[in-house]
Write a protein that holds these residues in place. Structure first.
Motif, short mmCIF file in Angstrom:
data_model
loop_
_atom_site.label_atom_id
_atom_site.label_comp_id
_atom_site.label_asym_id
_atom_site.label_seq_id
_atom_site.Cartn_x
_atom_site.Cartn_y
_atom_site.Cartn_z
N THR A 178 -12.39 -5.51 -7.95
CA THR A 178 -11.89 -4.46 -7.05
C THR A 178 -11.27 -3.35 -7.91
O THR A 178 -11.15 -3.49 -9.13
CB THR A 178 -10.79 -4.99 -6.09
OG1 THR A 178 -9.64 -5.31 -6.89
CG2 THR A 178 -11.23 -6.22 -5.33
N VAL A 180 -2.60 3.40 2.39
CA VAL A 180 -2.04 4.71 2.07
C VAL A 180 -3.18 5.72 1.87
O VAL A 180 -2.99 6.93 2.04
CB VAL A 180 -1.12 4.60 0.83
CG1 VAL A 180 -1.91 4.36 -0.45
CG2 VAL A 180 -0.20 5.78 0.69
N PRO A 204 -5.62 -15.58 -5.67
CA PRO A 204 -6.90 -15.49 -6.37
C PRO A 204 -6.72 -15.16 -7.85
O PRO A 204 -5.74 -14.51 -8.24
CB PRO A 204 -7.61 -14.31 -5.68
CG PRO A 204 -6.65 -13.77 -4.66
CD PRO A 204 -5.31 -14.37 -4.91
N GLY A 231 -3.10 -2.29 3.01
CA GLY A 231 -3.93 -2.06 1.82
C GLY A 231 -5.36 -2.54 1.99
O GLY A 231 -5.93 -3.14 1.08
N GLY A 248 -11.59 -3.22 -1.22
CA GLY A 248 -11.23 -4.42 -1.98
C GLY A 248 -11.06 -5.68 -1.14
O GLY A 248 -11.76 -5.91 -0.16
N ILE A 266 -8.31 -2.52 -8.39
CA ILE A 266 -7.06 -2.85 -9.08
C ILE A 266 -7.28 -3.30 -10.53
O ILE A 266 -6.38 -3.20 -11.37
CB ILE A 266 -6.28 -3.93 -8.27
CG1 ILE A 266 -4.78 -3.82 -8.50
CG2 ILE A 266 -6.73 -5.33 -8.61
CD1 ILE A 266 -3.94 -4.69 -7.57
N ILE A 267 -8.47 -3.80 -10.85
CA ILE A 267 -8.70 -4.27 -12.23
C ILE A 267 -9.54 -3.28 -13.04
O ILE A 267 -10.03 -3.61 -14.12
CB ILE A 267 -9.32 -5.69 -12.29
CG1 ILE A 267 -10.72 -5.74 -11.67
CG2 ILE A 267 -8.43 -6.71 -11.63
CD1 ILE A 267 -11.51 -6.96 -12.10
N LEU A 271 5.66 1.53 1.34
CA LEU A 271 6.95 1.88 0.76
C LEU A 271 7.85 2.58 1.78
O LEU A 271 9.03 2.80 1.52
CB LEU A 271 6.75 2.81 -0.45
CG LEU A 271 6.09 2.18 -1.68
CD1 LEU A 271 5.78 3.24 -2.72
CD2 LEU A 271 6.99 1.09 -2.26
N THR A 309 -1.00 -11.79 0.25
CA THR A 309 -1.91 -11.84 -0.88
C THR A 309 -1.05 -11.91 -2.14
O THR A 309 -0.48 -10.91 -2.57
CB THR A 309 -2.84 -10.62 -0.94
OG1 THR A 309 -3.49 -10.49 0.33
CG2 THR A 309 -3.90 -10.80 -2.02
N1 LIG Z 1 -8.55 -7.98 -7.57
C1 LIG Z 1 -7.91 -8.94 -8.18
O1 LIG Z 1 -8.30 -9.38 -9.27
C2 LIG Z 1 -6.71 -9.57 -7.54
C3 LIG Z 1 -6.35 -10.87 -7.91
C4 LIG Z 1 -5.24 -11.45 -7.33
C5 LIG Z 1 -4.53 -10.76 -6.37
N2 LIG Z 1 -4.90 -9.50 -6.03
C6 LIG Z 1 -4.10 -8.82 -5.02
O2 LIG Z 1 -4.95 -8.47 -3.94
C7 LIG Z 1 -4.36 -7.39 -3.20
C8 LIG Z 1 -5.42 -6.36 -2.89
O3 LIG Z 1 -5.85 -5.77 -4.10
P1 LIG Z 1 -7.37 -5.48 -4.41
O4 LIG Z 1 -7.77 -6.36 -5.50
O5 LIG Z 1 -8.15 -5.48 -3.18
O6 LIG Z 1 -7.25 -4.02 -5.05
P2 LIG Z 1 -7.62 -2.60 -4.41
O7 LIG Z 1 -7.04 -1.61 -5.34
O8 LIG Z 1 -9.07 -2.54 -4.11
O9 LIG Z 1 -6.86 -2.60 -3.02
C9 LIG Z 1 -5.48 -2.39 -2.92
C10 LIG Z 1 -5.26 -1.39 -1.80
O10 LIG Z 1 -3.85 -1.24 -1.64
C11 LIG Z 1 -3.63 0.12 -1.34
N3 LIG Z 1 -2.24 0.50 -1.63
C12 LIG Z 1 -1.66 0.72 -2.83
N4 LIG Z 1 -0.40 1.12 -2.66
C13 LIG Z 1 -0.17 1.14 -1.33
C14 LIG Z 1 0.93 1.48 -0.53
N5 LIG Z 1 2.09 1.91 -1.08
N6 LIG Z 1 0.82 1.38 0.81
C15 LIG Z 1 -0.32 0.97 1.39
N7 LIG Z 1 -1.42 0.67 0.69
C16 LIG Z 1 -1.34 0.75 -0.66
C17 LIG Z 1 -4.60 0.88 -2.21
O11 LIG Z 1 -4.83 2.19 -1.71
C18 LIG Z 1 -5.83 -0.01 -2.13
O12 LIG Z 1 -6.72 0.40 -1.11
C19 LIG Z 1 -3.21 -6.89 -4.07
O13 LIG Z 1 -2.00 -7.38 -3.56
C20 LIG Z 1 -3.49 -7.50 -5.42
O14 LIG Z 1 -2.33 -7.67 -6.19
C21 LIG Z 1 -5.98 -8.91 -6.58
#
Ligand SMILES: NC(=O)c1ccc[n+]([C@@H]2O[C@H](COP(=O)([O-])OP(=O)(O)OC[C@H]3O[C@@H](n4cnc5c(N)ncnc54)[C@H](O)[C@@H]3O)[C@@H](O)[C@H]2O)c1
Length: 297
Positions: free
Chosen positions: A191, A37, A186, A12, A16, A193-194, A66, A137
């Motif tokens: 990013t 993905v 964190p 992933g 982000g 996701i929010i 998955l 993460t």
């Molecule tokens: N951004 C936040 O506030 C925050 C805080 C705490 C934890 N997190 C965690 O950080 C991690 C990264 O998230 P982010 O904030 O960078 O968000 P993001 O959406 O920018 O990045 C997540 C990435 O995961 C990919 N993804 C989703 N489903 C997938 C799959 N089935 N297979 C492969 N890739 C897949 C998405 O395409 C995306 O590029 C996540 O686990 C999230 O839960 C985020």
């Protein structure tokens, strides 16, 4: 771990936090295999980071966490492409709860388990591997209480990620397998996701309290975790607060509560040692220690 010349896979990581983690690893001299993905954004990021750090240092492989076959191909193709074994595997891919609780659980914990099981078998020194590091993460949601029914799956999944890290992240397991396991927790970071967070007032309250961090800010704590912290460590990242390790004292706390429950039962016939009685117990211990120190000195 000194990451110079080490090979890392980050799931992933097209964008982000995962992409920001990749930048920190590359800055420290590692080779990074981005994967996601979403191959369109992933390949863009690969080109961008290749320009910055050298094309031989970074590659992108499409992987849907998955899909078990994808996970296997990611690992095997990565080793073939870079011509070395994987040293660091980051379980980072994640979604929020909005697509539904089942998918959230499937990606945020079940796939983390699936990848971890596979990677442990590859890295385990007792099975012919050469050891390594797994970084999960998680989230502050994996430590704190849940904030709403809608988001329950996210909180359950992230608590699972923290529990997995602590279960595997023991000194005994490290001695046996040569594999370290850590996680990063964190609060909110800016990013994708929010993006739809405003729909959820409970989340908005958390955002107001802690603020929103940049991915780079979180990545600074990530590289400190990887290079300076020990197995089992869960590092919390909050805006404007130095990162800290959230130690699990539940075993010790359970022993204290068990002693209190026994004492209150035998002394007062208390059947359930409630939080209010626990406070009385702690206060009594505090006063007793105080009195003892007063008598001694
Ligand atoms: N951004 C936040 O506030 C925050 C805080 C705490 C934890 N997190 C965690 O950080 C991690 C990264 O998230 P982010 O904030 O960078 O968000 P993001 O959406 O920018 O990045 C997540 C990435 O995961 C990919 N993804 C989703 N489903 C997938 C799959 N089935 N297979 C492969 N890739 C897949 C998405 O395409 C995306 O590029 C996540 O686990 C999230 O839960 C985020």
């Amino acid at each position: 771990m000194n990451v110079q010349d080490k090979l890392a896979i980050i799931t992933g990581s097209a964008q982000g936090l995962g992409k920001a983690f990749a930048v920190e690893l590359l800055k420290a001299g590692a080779y990074v295999c981005l994967s996601d993905v979403n191959s369109e954004i992933g390949e863009k990021s690969m080109n961008e980071l290749g320009e910055r750090f050298g094309k031989e240092k970074v590659f992108f492989i499409k992987c849907d966490v998955l899909n078990k076959d994808d996970i296997v191909s990611l690992y095997e193709d990565c080793e073939k492409i870079f011509g070395k074994t994987v040293d660091i595997f980051c379980n980072n891919a994640g979604i929020n709860h909005t697509p539904g609780w089942k998918l959230c659980m499937d990606i945020d914990i079940m796939a983390v388990m699936e990848c971890t099981e596979y990677v442990l078998d590859k890295m385990d020194m007792s099975k012919g591997g050469k050891g390594g590091l797994i970084v999960n993460t998680a989230s502050l949601a994996g430590i704190g209480p849940g904030v709403s029914r809608e988001a329950a799956s996210y909180f359950v999944a992230k608590h699972g990620v923290v529990a997995l890290t602590r279960t595997l992240g023991t000194d005994n397991y490290l001695r046996e397998t040569g594999v370290k396991v850590q996680c990063i927790c964190p609060a909110f970071a800016q990013t994708a996701i929010i993006q739809n967070i405003d729909q959820y007032s409970a989340f908005s309250a958390v955002v107001k309290k802690f603020g929103v961090m940049t991915p780079e800010y979180v990545a600074d704590a990530f590289i400190k975790l990887v290079t300076r912290c020990k197995t089992g460590d869960a590092i919390v990242v909050l805006n404007d607060v130095p990162p800290f390790i959230y130690q699990d004292y539940s075993r010790e706390w359970t022993m204290v509560l068990a002693a209190g429950a026994k004492l209150f039962n035998s002394a007062f016939g208390v059947e359930i040692f409630t939080p209010r009685l626990q406070m009385v117990f702690l206060l009594a211990i505090f006063l007793a220690v105080h009195l003892l120190l007063y008598i001694i000195f």
